[in-house]
Design a protein around this motif. Sequence first.
Motif, PDB file in Angstrom:
ATOM      1  N   ASP A 492     -26.977 -12.102 -37.331  1.00 24.98           N
ATOM      2  CA  ASP A 492     -26.224 -11.125 -38.116  1.00 24.98           C
ATOM      3  C   ASP A 492     -26.639  -9.701 -37.748  1.00 24.98           C
ATOM      4  O   ASP A 492     -25.804  -8.780 -37.786  1.00 24.98           O
ATOM      5  CB  ASP A 492     -26.442 -11.373 -39.608  1.00 24.98           C
ATOM      6  N   MET A 493     -27.901  -9.524 -37.397  1.00 25.59           N
ATOM      7  CA  MET A 493     -28.380  -8.218 -36.943  1.00 25.59           C
ATOM      8  C   MET A 493     -27.619  -7.767 -35.704  1.00 25.59           C
ATOM      9  O   MET A 493     -27.206  -6.598 -35.604  1.00 25.59           O
ATOM     10  CB  MET A 493     -29.878  -8.312 -36.627  1.00 25.59           C
ATOM     11  N   VAL A 494     -27.389  -8.688 -34.767  1.00 20.11           N
ATOM     12  CA  VAL A 494     -26.633  -8.339 -33.563  1.00 20.11           C
ATOM     13  C   VAL A 494     -25.180  -8.037 -33.927  1.00 20.11           C
ATOM     14  O   VAL A 494     -24.576  -7.088 -33.418  1.00 20.11           O
ATOM     15  CB  VAL A 494     -26.711  -9.474 -32.518  1.00 20.11           C
ATOM     16  N   GLU A 495     -24.606  -8.843 -34.823  1.00 17.64           N
ATOM     17  CA  GLU A 495     -23.218  -8.612 -35.244  1.00 17.64           C
ATOM     18  C   GLU A 495     -23.061  -7.234 -35.868  1.00 17.64           C
ATOM     19  O   GLU A 495     -22.085  -6.514 -35.593  1.00 17.64           O
ATOM     20  CB  GLU A 495     -22.796  -9.695 -36.232  1.00 17.64           C
ATOM     21  N   ILE A 496     -24.018  -6.834 -36.703  1.00 15.48           N
ATOM     22  CA  ILE A 496     -23.972  -5.504 -37.320  1.00 15.48           C
ATOM     23  C   ILE A 496     -24.066  -4.416 -36.253  1.00 15.48           C
ATOM     24  O   ILE A 496     -23.375  -3.392 -36.327  1.00 15.48           O
ATOM     25  CB  ILE A 496     -25.108  -5.370 -38.349  1.00 15.48           C
ATOM     26  N   ALA A 497     -24.887  -4.625 -35.244  1.00 15.93           N
ATOM     27  CA  ALA A 497     -25.053  -3.626 -34.184  1.00 15.93           C
ATOM     28  C   ALA A 497     -23.759  -3.403 -33.413  1.00 15.93           C
ATOM     29  O   ALA A 497     -23.513  -2.298 -32.908  1.00 15.93           O
ATOM     30  CB  ALA A 497     -26.171  -4.055 -33.234  1.00 15.93           C
ATOM     31  N   PHE A 498     -22.894  -4.427 -33.330  1.00 18.97           N
ATOM     32  CA  PHE A 498     -21.604  -4.274 -32.653  1.00 18.97           C
ATOM     33  C   PHE A 498     -20.708  -3.248 -33.348  1.00 18.97           C
ATOM     34  O   PHE A 498     -19.772  -2.722 -32.739  1.00 18.97           O
ATOM     35  CB  PHE A 498     -20.865  -5.613 -32.579  1.00 18.97           C
ATOM     36  N   GLU A 499     -20.975  -2.974 -34.619  1.00 20.66           N
ATOM     37  CA  GLU A 499     -20.146  -2.020 -35.348  1.00 20.66           C
ATOM     38  C   GLU A 499     -20.228  -0.621 -34.746  1.00 20.66           C
ATOM     39  O   GLU A 499     -19.328   0.194 -34.938  1.00 20.66           O
ATOM     40  CB  GLU A 499     -20.559  -1.994 -36.818  1.00 20.66           C
ATOM     41  N   SER A 500     -21.299  -0.367 -33.990  1.00 22.57           N
ATOM     42  CA  SER A 500     -21.469   0.948 -33.354  1.00 22.57           C
ATOM     43  C   SER A 500     -20.900   0.993 -31.944  1.00 22.57           C
ATOM     44  O   SER A 500     -20.986   2.027 -31.274  1.00 22.57           O
ATOM     45  CB  SER A 500     -22.956   1.327 -33.328  1.00 22.57           C
ATOM     46  N   GLY A 501     -20.355  -0.117 -31.469  1.00 20.38           N
ATOM     47  CA  GLY A 501     -19.760  -0.149 -30.141  1.00 20.38           C
ATOM     48  C   GLY A 501     -20.374  -1.212 -29.259  1.00 20.38           C
ATOM     49  O   GLY A 501     -21.197  -2.028 -29.709  1.00 20.38           O
ATOM     50  N   PRO A 502     -19.988  -1.246 -27.983  1.00 18.01           N
ATOM     51  CA  PRO A 502     -20.531  -2.247 -27.047  1.00 18.01           C
ATOM     52  C   PRO A 502     -22.058  -2.168 -26.963  1.00 18.01           C
ATOM     53  O   PRO A 502     -22.653  -1.094 -27.118  1.00 18.01           O
ATOM     54  CB  PRO A 502     -19.879  -1.873 -25.714  1.00 18.01           C
ATOM     55  N   LEU A 503     -22.680  -3.321 -26.697  1.00 19.42           N
ATOM     56  CA  LEU A 503     -24.129  -3.388 -26.580  1.00 19.42           C
ATOM     57  C   LEU A 503     -24.510  -3.602 -25.117  1.00 19.42           C
ATOM     58  O   LEU A 503     -23.972  -4.496 -24.452  1.00 19.42           O
ATOM     59  CB  LEU A 503     -24.683  -4.530 -27.428  1.00 19.42           C
ATOM     60  N   MET A 504     -25.427  -2.795 -24.635  1.00 20.19           N
ATOM     61  CA  MET A 504     -25.893  -2.903 -23.256  1.00 20.19           C
ATOM     62  C   MET A 504     -27.343  -3.410 -23.261  1.00 20.19           C
ATOM     63  O   MET A 504     -28.261  -2.658 -23.591  1.00 20.19           O
ATOM     64  CB  MET A 504     -25.826  -1.553 -22.548  1.00 20.19           C
ATOM     65  N   PRO A 505     -27.552  -4.664 -22.939  1.00 20.07           N
ATOM     66  CA  PRO A 505     -28.928  -5.173 -22.913  1.00 20.07           C
ATOM     67  C   PRO A 505     -29.733  -4.537 -21.787  1.00 20.07           C
ATOM     68  O   PRO A 505     -29.240  -4.373 -20.669  1.00 20.07           O
ATOM     69  CB  PRO A 505     -28.745  -6.676 -22.699  1.00 20.07           C
ATOM     70  N   SER A 506     -30.950  -4.179 -22.077  1.00 13.50           N
ATOM     71  CA  SER A 506     -31.813  -3.548 -21.087  1.00 13.50           C
ATOM     72  C   SER A 506     -32.389  -4.597 -20.138  1.00 13.50           C
ATOM     73  O   SER A 506     -32.800  -5.684 -20.557  1.00 13.50           O
ATOM     74  CB  SER A 506     -32.961  -2.816 -21.780  1.00 13.50           C
ATOM     75  N   SER A 507     -32.426  -4.248 -18.855  1.00 21.76           N
ATOM     76  CA  SER A 507     -33.057  -5.125 -17.856  1.00 21.76           C
ATOM     77  C   SER A 507     -34.470  -4.651 -17.520  1.00 21.76           C
ATOM     78  O   SER A 507     -35.071  -5.123 -16.562  1.00 21.76           O
ATOM     79  CB  SER A 507     -32.206  -5.163 -16.588  1.00 21.76           C
ATOM     80  N   GLU A 508     -35.002  -3.744 -18.322  1.00 18.74           N
ATOM     81  CA  GLU A 508     -36.334  -3.181 -18.085  1.00 18.74           C
ATOM     82  C   GLU A 508     -37.405  -4.265 -18.081  1.00 18.74           C
ATOM     83  O   GLU A 508     -37.401  -5.176 -18.912  1.00 18.74           O
ATOM     84  CB  GLU A 508     -36.649  -2.173 -19.186  1.00 18.74           C
ATOM     85  N   GLN A 509     -38.315  -4.172 -17.125  1.00 15.80           N
ATOM     86  CA  GLN A 509     -39.476  -5.051 -17.100  1.00 15.80           C
ATOM     87  C   GLN A 509     -40.633  -4.338 -17.790  1.00 15.80           C
ATOM     88  O   GLN A 509     -41.048  -3.250 -17.384  1.00 15.80           O
ATOM     89  CB  GLN A 509     -39.838  -5.435 -15.670  1.00 15.80           C
ATOM     90  N   ARG A 510     -41.144  -4.963 -18.848  1.00 16.81           N
ATOM     91  CA  ARG A 510     -42.121  -4.323 -19.721  1.00 16.81           C
ATOM     92  C   ARG A 510     -43.540  -4.813 -19.487  1.00 16.81           C
ATOM     93  O   ARG A 510     -44.435  -4.547 -20.286  1.00 16.81           O
ATOM     94  CB  ARG A 510     -41.682  -4.515 -21.172  1.00 16.81           C
ATOM     95  N   TYR A 511     -43.713  -5.522 -18.407  1.00 15.14           N
ATOM     96  CA  TYR A 511     -45.041  -5.871 -17.913  1.00 15.14           C
ATOM     97  C   TYR A 511     -45.376  -4.957 -16.737  1.00 15.14           C
ATOM     98  O   TYR A 511     -44.507  -4.660 -15.905  1.00 15.14           O
ATOM     99  CB  TYR A 511     -45.100  -7.317 -17.421  1.00 15.14           C
ATOM    100  N   SER A 512     -46.592  -4.531 -16.659  1.00 16.95           N
ATOM    101  CA  SER A 512     -47.077  -3.778 -15.505  1.00 16.95           C
ATOM    102  C   SER A 512     -48.246  -4.562 -14.918  1.00 16.95           C
ATOM    103  O   SER A 512     -49.310  -4.657 -15.538  1.00 16.95           O
ATOM    104  CB  SER A 512     -47.534  -2.377 -15.915  1.00 16.95           C
ATOM    105  N   VAL A 513     -48.013  -5.167 -13.761  1.00 22.73           N
ATOM    106  CA  VAL A 513     -49.016  -6.035 -13.150  1.00 22.73           C
ATOM    107  C   VAL A 513     -49.821  -5.233 -12.137  1.00 22.73           C
ATOM    108  O   VAL A 513     -49.266  -4.688 -11.172  1.00 22.73           O
ATOM    109  CB  VAL A 513     -48.363  -7.255 -12.472  1.00 22.73           C
ATOM    110  N   ILE A 514     -51.115  -5.158 -12.372  1.00 20.77           N
ATOM    111  CA  ILE A 514     -52.015  -4.439 -11.480  1.00 20.77           C
ATOM    112  C   ILE A 514     -52.459  -5.383 -10.374  1.00 20.77           C
ATOM    113  O   ILE A 514     -53.046  -6.435 -10.633  1.00 20.77           O
ATOM    114  CB  ILE A 514     -53.250  -3.916 -12.246  1.00 20.77           C
ATOM    115  N   ARG A 515     -52.137  -5.033  -9.152  1.00 26.88           N
ATOM    116  CA  ARG A 515     -52.455  -5.914  -8.022  1.00 26.88           C
ATOM    117  C   ARG A 515     -53.854  -5.634  -7.478  1.00 26.88           C
ATOM    118  O   ARG A 515     -54.336  -4.525  -7.525  1.00 26.88           O
ATOM    119  CB  ARG A 515     -51.427  -5.713  -6.899  1.00 26.88           C
TER     120      ARG A 515
END
Length: 515
Positions: A492-515
């Motif tokens: 329902d949270m996602v459905e409510i968010a649609f009320e503001s327009g199209p939703l663009m899911p982020s493809s961001e990688q939120r891990y930073s791997v130290i080599r």
Amino acid sequence: MKPSHPPLHALWLLLLWLAMPLARANPQAEERHLVVLHTNDIHGQVLPRPAIWLKDVNPIPDSGGLPRLTAKLNELVAEARAAGASVVICDGGDWFQGTPEGQIGRGRSFLGALARAGHDGAVVGNHEFDHGLDVFLQHLKEVPMPALLANVRMPDGSPLPGTRDWILLERDGLRIALVGLLTTSTPSITHRATRDLLWTDPAEALARVRADLGDTVDLVIPVTHIGIEDDRALARAHPDLPLIVGGHSHTFLRTGVREGDTLIVQAGAKASVIGRVDLWLDEGGHVVRSEAQHVDLYGEPAAEFRNAEVDAACAALSAEAAERMDAVLGVFGGPLESSRRELTNSTSGNLITDLMRERSGADVAIHNRGGTRTTLAAGVCTRRDLFMLLPFDNHIEMLTMKGADVIELFRTSIEEERRSGVEFSGVTLEARLVEGKPKLVRVLLGGAQGRAIQPDETIRLATNSYMASGGDGWTLLAEQEVREVDFTLLRDMVEIAFESGPLMPSSEQRYSVIR
């Protein structure tokens, strides 16, 4: 001069020798043929669904659904009996949770349809308890389901009402016991009421059942909802078992796998296929040969095999769900993909946790990967799509935590091998590979350019109610005393968010791997 013919005893020996090949010509003449048809993890799948797992096929066919599965079971039973075989039908659990149709009446309506599909025995799955113990026991009181459960007891030590440890079947003179076994991880992955039940290791419970059965049966077949790896462990603990019929891990074992002499089978999930095992047994009831295969469910079976009661029940479920579920809610500007890979984020996980954090005002949001159950393409999204993405009735809870506990939470999610990782928003996790294994270095609040969370600071963390109650073994979250509850379901949270327009899911990688 004596006659030149051989002596009489030599003639008898010659005749005996000539007859031996005839006696050996059909060594399988006395074998009995048993066909075991099996399903598992049906998860309320009333409707056929696109067979997107097929590659290079155009157009993609629809597969499965309970009416088609039931008709195919009838067809396979008729074919096996016509060939002189006996048949047993069993199911590996997780019956109704997972679709809008399966949720009607908290699963009661779908269970009524499934009970008519013809199973001789069906093990209870962990998701049967999702609406609480009392709801499930009421379902079993109202629906004549052949429910099996040998390793779980009520607090007073009695079997769960409506279940039995085993069911005894007789086929062609063979006495066959189907024994139900459920994963002992259930209390950490479903309703908290299951924590009051008494749980026994499946291998120990099976040993008790086999001792109770003694020589009253010819063949014991465990029907399990414990997953493929625990099925292997069960086979090692009971190496004389010829067959284990499994579920829970949604594994497609097209021809089964062998653990020692034990054949282990499983038929994926969502009523996509039917598993078939052919067993040949000698006069003593010992399995001498076994073969496994999957039967696909593309196309409609012949009308003569359809079950009118199942068809009518499923049509009613579909109609009840359709009007609400087929409504278009909005548009996704990119695909919602899932991931089980180590140290990776998914677009679906990013979207869900970003919305959780935005709605709650939390510093950080986390979501378990198992709470997201499908992928969605970019484009139009219906309410049914959201249900398939987030089928569980989880709402948002916000916990006030010490920084040290937040750091420990993420360390556990990365470093413990039994974990599949979590999806998250509001932080970047710095990790280093040590001898090929990930180790947490820092948790950066506010992203890659943010600051390290300090052990003594206070963090507001949003999560879903399943994790907040200790699901998936997250006792650290269950122990947090300061919390705010938002009873808005995640879908329902996602459905409510649609009320503001199209939703663009982020493809961001939120891990930073130290080599």
